[in-house]
Design a protein around this motif. Structure first.
Motif, mmCIF file in Angstrom:
data_model
loop_
_atom_site.group_PDB
_atom_site.id
_atom_site.type_symbol
_atom_site.label_atom_id
_atom_site.label_comp_id
_atom_site.label_asym_id
_atom_site.label_seq_id
_atom_site.Cartn_x
_atom_site.Cartn_y
_atom_site.Cartn_z
ATOM 1 N N UNK A 58 48.000 40.702 42.268
ATOM 2 C CA UNK A 58 48.092 40.867 43.712
ATOM 3 C C UNK A 58 48.281 39.564 44.458
ATOM 4 N N UNK A 59 47.909 38.448 43.824
ATOM 5 C CA UNK A 59 48.030 37.131 44.450
ATOM 6 C C UNK A 59 49.097 36.354 43.700
ATOM 7 N N UNK A 60 50.164 35.983 44.397
ATOM 8 C CA UNK A 60 51.306 35.355 43.747
ATOM 9 C C UNK A 60 51.258 33.855 43.683
ATOM 10 N N UNK A 61 50.480 33.232 44.567
ATOM 11 C CA UNK A 61 50.409 31.773 44.595
ATOM 12 C C UNK A 61 49.200 31.382 45.428
ATOM 13 N N UNK A 62 49.040 30.104 45.676
ATOM 14 C CA UNK A 62 47.934 29.641 46.512
ATOM 15 C C UNK A 62 48.135 30.027 47.975
ATOM 16 N N UNK A 63 49.346 30.473 48.315
ATOM 17 C CA UNK A 63 49.606 30.822 49.718
ATOM 18 C C UNK A 63 50.328 32.158 49.879
ATOM 19 N N UNK A 64 50.397 32.958 48.814
ATOM 20 C CA UNK A 64 51.109 34.234 48.895
ATOM 21 C C UNK A 64 50.328 35.326 48.174
ATOM 22 N N UNK A 65 49.720 36.262 48.908
ATOM 23 C CA UNK A 65 49.519 36.267 50.362
ATOM 24 C C UNK A 65 48.610 35.099 50.773
ATOM 25 N N UNK A 66 48.667 34.734 52.019
ATOM 26 C CA UNK A 66 47.777 33.686 52.492
ATOM 27 C C UNK A 66 46.333 34.175 52.451
ATOM 28 N N UNK A 67 45.408 33.245 52.422
ATOM 29 C CA UNK A 67 43.994 33.621 52.484
ATOM 30 C C UNK A 67 43.706 34.417 53.748
ATOM 31 N N UNK A 68 44.336 34.041 54.858
ATOM 32 C CA UNK A 68 44.122 34.763 56.117
ATOM 33 C C UNK A 68 44.599 36.211 56.021
ATOM 34 N N UNK A 69 45.639 36.475 55.243
ATOM 35 C CA UNK A 69 46.106 37.840 55.042
ATOM 36 C C UNK A 69 45.133 38.631 54.177
ATOM 37 N N UNK A 70 44.508 37.968 53.208
ATOM 38 C CA UNK A 70 43.611 38.656 52.279
ATOM 39 C C UNK A 70 42.260 38.981 52.900
ATOM 40 N N UNK A 71 41.724 38.093 53.712
ATOM 41 C CA UNK A 71 40.334 38.224 54.170
ATOM 42 C C UNK A 71 40.021 39.548 54.873
ATOM 43 N N UNK A 72 40.881 40.065 55.759
ATOM 44 C CA UNK A 72 40.518 41.333 56.417
ATOM 45 C C UNK A 72 40.427 42.517 55.455
ATOM 46 N N UNK A 73 41.013 42.389 54.252
ATOM 47 C CA UNK A 73 40.967 43.462 53.267
ATOM 48 C C UNK A 73 39.704 43.414 52.424
ATOM 49 N N UNK A 74 38.955 42.316 52.548
ATOM 50 C CA UNK A 74 37.692 42.173 51.823
ATOM 51 C C UNK A 74 37.870 42.474 50.333
ATOM 52 N N UNK A 75 38.824 41.804 49.657
ATOM 53 C CA UNK A 75 39.093 42.131 48.253
ATOM 54 C C UNK A 75 37.909 41.784 47.363
ATOM 55 N N UNK A 76 37.747 42.585 46.313
ATOM 56 C CA UNK A 76 36.648 42.394 45.371
ATOM 57 C C UNK A 76 37.057 41.517 44.210
ATOM 58 N N UNK A 77 38.184 41.851 43.573
ATOM 59 C CA UNK A 77 38.590 41.098 42.389
ATOM 60 C C UNK A 77 40.037 41.387 42.064
ATOM 61 N N UNK A 78 40.586 40.538 41.212
ATOM 62 C CA UNK A 78 41.968 40.650 40.769
ATOM 63 C C UNK A 78 42.022 40.456 39.258
ATOM 64 N N UNK A 79 43.113 40.918 38.655
ATOM 65 C CA UNK A 79 43.473 40.513 37.297
ATOM 66 C C UNK A 79 44.747 39.703 37.419
ATOM 67 N N UNK A 80 44.747 38.509 36.846
ATOM 68 C CA UNK A 80 45.889 37.601 36.973
ATOM 69 C C UNK A 80 46.317 37.111 35.588
ATOM 70 N N UNK A 81 47.597 36.685 35.456
ATOM 71 C CA UNK A 81 48.097 36.229 34.162
ATOM 72 C C UNK A 81 47.422 34.959 33.662
ATOM 73 N N UNK A 82 47.648 34.728 32.389
ATOM 74 C CA UNK A 82 47.028 33.606 31.684
ATOM 75 C C UNK A 82 47.397 32.268 32.303
ATOM 76 N N UNK A 83 46.505 31.289 32.207
ATOM 77 C CA UNK A 83 46.859 29.933 32.645
ATOM 78 C C UNK A 83 47.866 29.303 31.691
#
Length: 571
Positions: A58-83
């Motif tokens: 759900x999070x594509x980069x450090x700015x996509x979506x921006x933190x400001x876009x995410x905060x009103x959704x009160x997200x709990x957690x994500x699964x993201x690809x390997x480092x």
């Protein structure tokens, strides 16, 4: 996520195909039923924690979506690809989203993440290249994470993804043996971070029993149990899956594990708000710890909650209403296709009901409103079923009315319902909420890391956070991140309700919005779970702020003694 894109519809007779629409099919009942959804405000289910407000990729980069876009959704957690790489998921046009690259954005939004280890392979389905190659990839990932000493909120290594159809048995041996071998390697490198799995594409009794038996016999039981729920309209099977898994767990003498559904909703129905609502209600009702929207299309859009132009979609408003739930989740009783979830915040006297699923004229009956007075204000909003590529700038305000309660109940008619869209019902005292902005933030409603939520009649909302005990490093540090939303930029007094049964003064670190640390002192109280207050000041910006109270955290030397957290109040 990772399924063939053409799927068999589970209940084809109930699916209306939308020609030329952005979604492939919509789950709707055959006809209007004149149903009633019942909400019982006095029947607490659990603290409001937005169980289903997570996303895969759900999070594509450090700015996509921006933190400001995410905060009103009160997200709990994500699964993201390997480092250490980017990964091209099925259906995608661009690879994404190294978990370490996006990790600080996730943390700023008050969420946590699983790291999906097999996404070290560049595309899906994974192409197995031998055990030597795989174990090298595993070591590199773990070492990269361990080197990221300022990054908190990684709460699990996902060892494999959908092994029921992606594991190469002929080349790698059985999955159960591969799980054991990989578990032991990860655990030898990082014995602190939880290990999660088996991450089946579909729940299956025989597979789960075989897996758990092997895990018990080899001492490689996951810390969190994961599977996916990706079939069309199969939300009503989730409780059966949970019951079956718990029976397996019990039969093997395994202590109960949290359940995570880190991919939910089907390709055909991903962007129909009422379908997502059904899944969300099922997860809240039947005890998932967290659940993540599936990834079928583009990364970085929170799985279709934003368009590619960063505009909210219809589904966004469903999740934003859900993100606004505070206090406790309360009992809802579905009636055929009409279902929903509800919360009650006693600090502001707000009942928040999110519902949908049926056509025509229906009713929401809300019981247990005695604390709101003899008349209540009722606001009804709607978001349509318009899909992932259509911006919806705001939900539609359907009506605002004042209603007289009868025996502490109101029955709210909802005329002309659209079964694909979703609705929000807000019930407050007739004069509105008791405060114009949220001032009380319960610890258990916020991001609890390496600590435990406990029930107590002496706690302000019936729950508090204890076992805030660890300050070793970024993997085990204990803290609570409070996401607060204030109307103006200024200095606020912050009253912390705490308990300290050590008999001596204890301390936590306090930091907000990534700023410098200060120390909060907690004089002893009469015992654990026996609460008192201290007041400090914080200088906050208008809008969302993230406040951390920590026993341990990066760049903080660690608190002294121990303290439990009940709530914070801003004034």
């Amino acid at each position: 996520m990772h399924h063939p894109l053409k799927r068999t519809l589970a209940r084809l007779s109930a699916v209306a195909l939308l020609v030329g629409a952005a979604v492939a099919g919509a789950a709707v009942p055959a006809s209007a039923a004149g149903l009633t959804l019942t909400v019982d405000v006095g029947q607490v289910v659990r603290p409001a924690t937005q169980v289903a407000a997570g996303g895969l990729y759900g999070v594509g980069s450090d700015s996509q979506p921006t933190t400001a876009m995410l905060l009103p959704l009160n997200p709990t957690s994500f699964t993201q690809p390997a480092p250490g790489t980017t990964h091209l998921g099925n259906g995608a046009t661009e690879p994404c989203c190294d978990s370490l690259d996006v990790g600080y954005n996730i943390t700023r939004a008050g969420a946590q993440q699983f790291i999906r280890m097999p996404d070290i392979y560049p595309s899906f389905p994974y192409v197995w290249q031998g055990w030597t190659d795989w174990e090298t990839k595993v070591r590199n990932q773990v070492n990269a994470r361990l080197a990221e000493t300022n990054l908190t909120n990684v709460h699990g290594w996902e060892l494999w993804n959908e092994p029921d159809w992606t594991w190469n048995t002929s080349a790698a041996g059985s999955f159960n043996s591969g799980w054991t071998r990989t578990f032991r390697l990860v655990d030898s490198l990082d014995p602190v971070t939880p290990i999660v799995g088996p991450s089946w594409a579909q729940y299956n009794h025989d597979r789960m029993l075989s897996f758990m038996t092997n895990a018990k016999n080899t001492n490689t039981v996951p810390d969190v149990i994961v599977w996916h729920e990706l079939d069309d309209m199969n939300w009503d099977a989730f409780d059966d899956h949970v019951a079956d898994y718990r029976a397996i767990e019990s039969s093997l003498g395994i202590s109960p594990r949290p359940i995570s559904i880190n991919e939910y909703n089907s390709y055909n129905q991903m962007d129909i708000p009422s379908v997502a609502m059904h899944w969300m209600a099922a997860f809240e009702r039947h005890g998932a710890r967290e659940a993540h929207r599936a990834y079928w299309f583009e990364a970085g859009t929170f799985d279709g909650l934003f368009t590619l132009q960063n505009q909210p979609t219809a589904s966004y408003w469903l999740y934003r209403w859900y993100g606004a739930m505070t206090g406790n989740m309360v009992r809802t009783t579905a009636n055929s296709w009409l279902d929903g979830m509800a919360s009650y915040d006693s600090s502001r006297k707000i009942v928040n009901v999110v519902f949908g699923g049926d056509w025509g004229d229906n009713t929401v009956r809300v019981n247990g409103l005695g604390a709101l007075g003899s008349s209540v204000k009722v606001e009804l909003r709607f978001t349509p079923g318009s899909g992932r590529n259509t911006a919806v700038t705001a939900p539609t305000l359907v009506s605002t009315t004042t209603m007289t309660t009868s025996g502490g109940s109101v029955s709210v008619p909802v005329a002309g319902m659209n079964a694909e869209g979703a609705y929000q019902l807000i019930v407050t005292p007739a004069g509105g909420p008791t405060s114009s902005w949220q001032q009380v933030y319960e610890a258990e409603n916020n991001t609890v890391v390496n600590a435990l939520t406990r029930a107590s009649s002496s706690a302000s909302n019936g729950f508090y956070v204890g076992n805030i005990d660890n300050d070793t490093d970024m993997r085990s540090d204990s803290f609570v991140d409070f996401s607060v939303n204030v109307p103006t930029a200024r200095t606020y007094s912050m009253t912390i309700r705490y308990a300290n049964g050590t008999g001596a003064t204890s301390t936590h670190g306090l930091a907000y919005n990534g700023g410098a640390w200060s120390t909060v002192s907690y004089p002893p109280t009469s015992g654990w779970g026996q609460f008192s207050t201290v007041t400090v000041t914080v200088t906050l910006k208008a809008g969302y702020n993230m406040i951390r109270l920590a026993k341990g955290s990066p760049n903080f030397s660690g608190g002294t003694g121990y303290a439990e957290l009940d709530s914070i109040t801003l004034a």
